[in-house]
Design a protein around this motif. Structure first.
Motif, PDB file in Angstrom:
ATOM      1  N   MET A   1       0.828  -1.201   0.000  1.00  0.00           N
ATOM      2  CA  MET A   1       0.000   0.000   0.000  1.00  0.00           C
ATOM      3  C   MET A   1       0.869   1.261   0.000  1.00  0.00           C
ATOM      4  SD  MET A   1      -2.745   1.381   2.868  1.00  0.00           S
ATOM      5  CE  MET A   1      -4.031   0.218   2.447  1.00  0.00           C
ATOM      6  N   ILE A   2       0.401   2.276  -0.709  1.00  0.00           N
ATOM      7  CA  ILE A   2       1.018   3.608  -0.693  1.00  0.00           C
ATOM      8  C   ILE A   2       0.118   4.508   0.139  1.00  0.00           C
ATOM      9  CG2 ILE A   2       1.616   5.604  -2.112  1.00  0.00           C
ATOM     10  CD1 ILE A   2       1.986   3.497  -4.433  1.00  0.00           C
ATOM     11  N   TYR A   3       0.728   5.267   1.049  1.00  0.00           N
ATOM     12  CA  TYR A   3      -0.086   6.098   1.932  1.00  0.00           C
ATOM     13  C   TYR A   3       0.578   7.461   2.121  1.00  0.00           C
ATOM     14  CZ  TYR A   3      -2.760   7.563   6.067  1.00  0.00           C
ATOM     15  OH  TYR A   3      -3.556   8.252   6.947  1.00  0.00           O
ATOM     16  N   PHE A   4      -0.160   8.505   1.783  1.00  0.00           N
ATOM     17  CA  PHE A   4       0.252   9.879   2.055  1.00  0.00           C
ATOM     18  C   PHE A   4      -0.517  10.352   3.289  1.00  0.00           C
ATOM     19  CE2 PHE A   4       1.114   9.255  -2.398  1.00  0.00           C
ATOM     20  CZ  PHE A   4       2.254  10.009  -2.669  1.00  0.00           C
ATOM     21  N   ASP A   5       0.218  10.710   4.328  1.00  0.00           N
ATOM     22  CA  ASP A   5      -0.391  11.086   5.602  1.00  0.00           C
ATOM     23  C   ASP A   5      -0.177  12.574   5.875  1.00  0.00           C
ATOM     24  OD1 ASP A   5      -1.516  11.101   8.127  1.00  0.00           O
ATOM     25  OD2 ASP A   5       0.215  10.181   9.106  1.00  0.00           O
ATOM     26  N   ARG A   6      -1.213  13.367   5.572  1.00  0.00           N
ATOM     27  CA  ARG A   6      -1.218  14.812   5.811  1.00  0.00           C
ATOM     28  C   ARG A   6       0.052  15.467   5.264  1.00  0.00           C
ATOM     29  NH1 ARG A   6      -4.006  16.754  11.273  1.00  0.00           N
ATOM     30  NH2 ARG A   6      -4.232  18.498   9.832  1.00  0.00           N
ATOM     31  N   VAL A   7       0.292  15.219   3.983  1.00  0.00           N
ATOM     32  CA  VAL A   7       1.538  15.645   3.343  1.00  0.00           C
ATOM     33  C   VAL A   7       1.407  17.059   2.772  1.00  0.00           C
ATOM     34  CG1 VAL A   7       3.044  15.218   1.369  1.00  0.00           C
ATOM     35  CG2 VAL A   7       2.333  13.318   2.834  1.00  0.00           C
ATOM     36  N   THR A   8       2.387  17.886   3.110  1.00  0.00           N
ATOM     37  CA  THR A   8       2.523  19.223   2.531  1.00  0.00           C
ATOM     38  C   THR A   8       3.944  19.372   2.007  1.00  0.00           C
ATOM     39  OG1 THR A   8       0.868  20.254   3.981  1.00  0.00           O
ATOM     40  CG2 THR A   8       2.530  21.710   3.024  1.00  0.00           C
ATOM     41  N   LYS A   9       4.070  19.979   0.825  1.00  0.00           N
ATOM     42  CA  LYS A   9       5.388  20.256   0.264  1.00  0.00           C
ATOM     43  C   LYS A   9       5.456  21.707  -0.184  1.00  0.00           C
ATOM     44  CE  LYS A   9       9.519  19.801  -1.390  1.00  0.00           C
ATOM     45  NZ  LYS A   9      10.671  19.664  -0.472  1.00  0.00           N
ATOM     46  N   LYS A  10       6.430  22.450   0.383  1.00  0.00           N
ATOM     47  CA  LYS A  10       6.694  23.823  -0.023  1.00  0.00           C
ATOM     48  C   LYS A  10       8.100  23.883  -0.613  1.00  0.00           C
ATOM     49  CE  LYS A  10       3.891  25.828   3.701  1.00  0.00           C
ATOM     50  NZ  LYS A  10       3.902  26.732   4.886  1.00  0.00           N
ATOM     51  N   TYR A  11       8.259  24.650  -1.685  1.00  0.00           N
ATOM     52  CA  TYR A  11       9.569  24.870  -2.281  1.00  0.00           C
ATOM     53  C   TYR A  11      10.092  26.234  -1.855  1.00  0.00           C
ATOM     54  CZ  TYR A  11       8.534  20.933  -5.408  1.00  0.00           C
ATOM     55  OH  TYR A  11       8.219  19.688  -5.929  1.00  0.00           O
ATOM     56  N   ASN A  12      11.252  26.257  -1.237  1.00  0.00           N
ATOM     57  CA  ASN A  12      11.915  27.506  -0.854  1.00  0.00           C
ATOM     58  C   ASN A  12      11.012  28.431  -0.039  1.00  0.00           C
ATOM     59  OD1 ASN A  12      14.248  26.727  -2.358  1.00  0.00           O
ATOM     60  ND2 ASN A  12      13.237  27.442  -4.235  1.00  0.00           N
ATOM     61  N   GLY A  13      10.213  27.814   0.823  1.00  0.00           N
ATOM     62  CA  GLY A  13       9.378  28.611   1.725  1.00  0.00           C
ATOM     63  C   GLY A  13       8.187  29.282   1.081  1.00  0.00           C
ATOM     64  N   GLY A  14       7.919  28.953  -0.191  1.00  0.00           N
ATOM     65  CA  GLY A  14       6.792  29.582  -0.884  1.00  0.00           C
ATOM     66  C   GLY A  14       5.462  28.925  -0.556  1.00  0.00           C
ATOM     67  N   LEU A  15       4.462  29.196  -1.386  1.00  0.00           N
ATOM     68  CA  LEU A  15       3.147  28.580  -1.211  1.00  0.00           C
ATOM     69  C   LEU A  15       3.259  27.076  -1.430  1.00  0.00           C
ATOM     70  CD1 LEU A  15       0.912  31.153  -3.124  1.00  0.00           C
ATOM     71  CD2 LEU A  15       1.074  30.846  -0.642  1.00  0.00           C
ATOM     72  N   PRO A  16       2.420  26.281  -0.775  1.00  0.00           N
ATOM     73  CA  PRO A  16       2.520  24.823  -0.916  1.00  0.00           C
ATOM     74  C   PRO A  16       2.239  24.358  -2.345  1.00  0.00           C
ATOM     75  CG  PRO A  16       1.188  25.416   0.999  1.00  0.00           C
ATOM     76  CD  PRO A  16       1.394  26.674   0.209  1.00  0.00           C
ATOM     77  N   ALA A  17       3.111  23.481  -2.860  1.00  0.00           N
ATOM     78  CA  ALA A  17       2.834  22.810  -4.128  1.00  0.00           C
ATOM     79  C   ALA A  17       1.845  21.673  -3.899  1.00  0.00           C
ATOM     80  CB  ALA A  17       4.123  22.269  -4.733  1.00  0.00           C
ATOM     81  N   VAL A  18       1.934  21.052  -2.702  1.00  0.00           N
ATOM     82  CA  VAL A  18       0.978  20.045  -2.232  1.00  0.00           C
ATOM     83  C   VAL A  18       0.637  20.423  -0.794  1.00  0.00           C
ATOM     84  CG1 VAL A  18       0.720  17.625  -1.528  1.00  0.00           C
ATOM     85  CG2 VAL A  18       1.742  18.164  -3.742  1.00  0.00           C
ATOM     86  N   GLU A  19      -0.646  20.375  -0.454  1.00  0.00           N
ATOM     87  CA  GLU A  19      -1.048  20.847   0.867  1.00  0.00           C
ATOM     88  C   GLU A  19      -2.014  19.882   1.546  1.00  0.00           C
ATOM     89  OE1 GLU A  19      -2.643  24.945   3.048  1.00  0.00           O
ATOM     90  OE2 GLU A  19      -2.759  24.753   0.861  1.00  0.00           O
ATOM     91  N   ASP A  20      -1.584  19.348   2.675  1.00  0.00           N
ATOM     92  CA  ASP A  20      -2.419  18.546   3.566  1.00  0.00           C
ATOM     93  C   ASP A  20      -3.133  17.408   2.823  1.00  0.00           C
ATOM     94  OD1 ASP A  20      -3.376  17.889   6.093  1.00  0.00           O
ATOM     95  OD2 ASP A  20      -5.207  19.068   5.834  1.00  0.00           O
ATOM     96  N   VAL A  21      -2.354  16.644   2.063  1.00  0.00           N
ATOM     97  CA  VAL A  21      -2.910  15.535   1.278  1.00  0.00           C
ATOM     98  C   VAL A  21      -2.835  14.247   2.087  1.00  0.00           C
ATOM     99  CG1 VAL A  21      -2.531  14.044  -0.719  1.00  0.00           C
ATOM    100  CG2 VAL A  21      -2.469  16.528  -0.981  1.00  0.00           C
ATOM    101  N   THR A  22      -3.974  13.604   2.249  1.00  0.00           N
ATOM    102  CA  THR A  22      -4.047  12.281   2.857  1.00  0.00           C
ATOM    103  C   THR A  22      -4.783  11.358   1.890  1.00  0.00           C
ATOM    104  OG1 THR A  22      -4.017  13.094   5.133  1.00  0.00           O
ATOM    105  CG2 THR A  22      -4.936  10.908   4.774  1.00  0.00           C
ATOM    106  N   LEU A  23      -4.118  10.312   1.462  1.00  0.00           N
ATOM    107  CA  LEU A  23      -4.774   9.328   0.596  1.00  0.00           C
ATOM    108  C   LEU A  23      -3.988   8.030   0.618  1.00  0.00           C
ATOM    109  CD1 LEU A  23      -3.093   9.045  -2.372  1.00  0.00           C
ATOM    110  CD2 LEU A  23      -4.016  11.330  -2.644  1.00  0.00           C
ATOM    111  N   SER A  24      -4.682   6.946   0.320  1.00  0.00           N
ATOM    112  CA  SER A  24      -4.044   5.634   0.250  1.00  0.00           C
ATOM    113  C   SER A  24      -4.345   5.001  -1.099  1.00  0.00           C
ATOM    114  CB  SER A  24      -4.520   4.729   1.384  1.00  0.00           C
ATOM    115  OG  SER A  24      -5.910   4.505   1.298  1.00  0.00           O
ATOM    116  N   ILE A  25      -3.396   4.218  -1.580  1.00  0.00           N
ATOM    117  CA  ILE A  25      -3.527   3.518  -2.854  1.00  0.00           C
ATOM    118  C   ILE A  25      -3.199   2.058  -2.608  1.00  0.00           C
ATOM    119  CG2 ILE A  25      -2.621   3.302  -5.198  1.00  0.00           C
ATOM    120  CD1 ILE A  25      -1.927   6.360  -4.959  1.00  0.00           C
TER     121      ILE A  25
END
Length: 226
Positions: A1-25
């Protein structure tokens, strides 16, 4: 299983490219990930492949958190994930056979496995007769089929297909999608990002829609809705 648990990714402190993603595959799923350019699709896949890491949250592959893996374990993870891209990324000075064999050589496979598996995987993608051609002698659709063969020859658990039909005409697009469906039917989890509504609708499987880095839809048997 692949699981993203409340994942956020910001580049260089900017706005999130991915924000608070939770999902399972689940293993064996075919998932289309859609959204406008900049919605976060590629960022999400890069975190699964451990090319980048979350600013917040965790990504799990099976029972292991990717961020906790050692360099050696990350290499093992990446060998369990095949990748194909819009621009094929074939080695121009190597034949079709050699391009695929090279992926097996890097993974440390013995010569007898290479000699058996390369023809088999070329047969799977319908290119047995092009084995000794060079990439420049192939059409765009044929080059993408070689790229798929290279990505699956080491029998990965997951295949990431990031805009794989972006440079292809409708006929070749259909052929590539049918191969991806065949690969999935053999048990490989397929994660597809695309802007192509016809591709998503023809697959007819789970569709995750991203908008500004957030999951706004997750349809079990969805269509392209934006």
């Amino acid at each position: 299983m692949i699981y993203f648990d409340r994942v956020t990714k910001k580049y260089n402190g900017g706005l999130p490219a991915v924000e608070d993603v939770t999902l399972s595959i689940d293993p064996g799923e075919f998932v289309s990930i859609v959204g406008h350019s900049g919605a976060g699709k590629t960022t999400l896949l890069k975190m699964l492949f451990a090319e980048i890491f979350p600013t917040e949250g965790s990504v799990f592959f099976g029972s292991r958190e990717i961020g906790d893996l050692s360099e050696k374990e990350l290499l093992g993870l990446r060998r369990n994930i095949g990748t194909i891209f819009q621009d094929f990324r074939l080695l121009p000075t190597k034949t079709v056979y050699e391009n695929i064999a090279f992926a097996m050589e890097v993974a440390g496979k013995p010569d007898e496995d290479i000699q058996a598996d390369v023809p088999h995987v070329l047969d799977l993608v319908g290119l047995s007769e092009k084995m000794w051609n060079f990439p420049k002698e192939l059409s765009g659709g044929e080059q993408q089929r070689v790229a798929i063969a290279r990505a699956i020859v080491n029998q990965p658990d997951v295949l990431i297909a990031d805009e794989p039909t972006g440079n292809l005409d409708p006929v070749n697009t259909h052929d590539v999608v049918e191969i991806l469906k065949k690969v999935n039917s053999l048990g490989t989890t397929v994660l597809l990002t695309t802007h192509n509504k016809l591709v998503v609708d023809s697959v007819g499987r789970r569709v995750i829609t991203l908008e500004q880095g957030r999951v706004i839809r997750d349809d079990k048997e969805g269509k392209y809705i934006l």
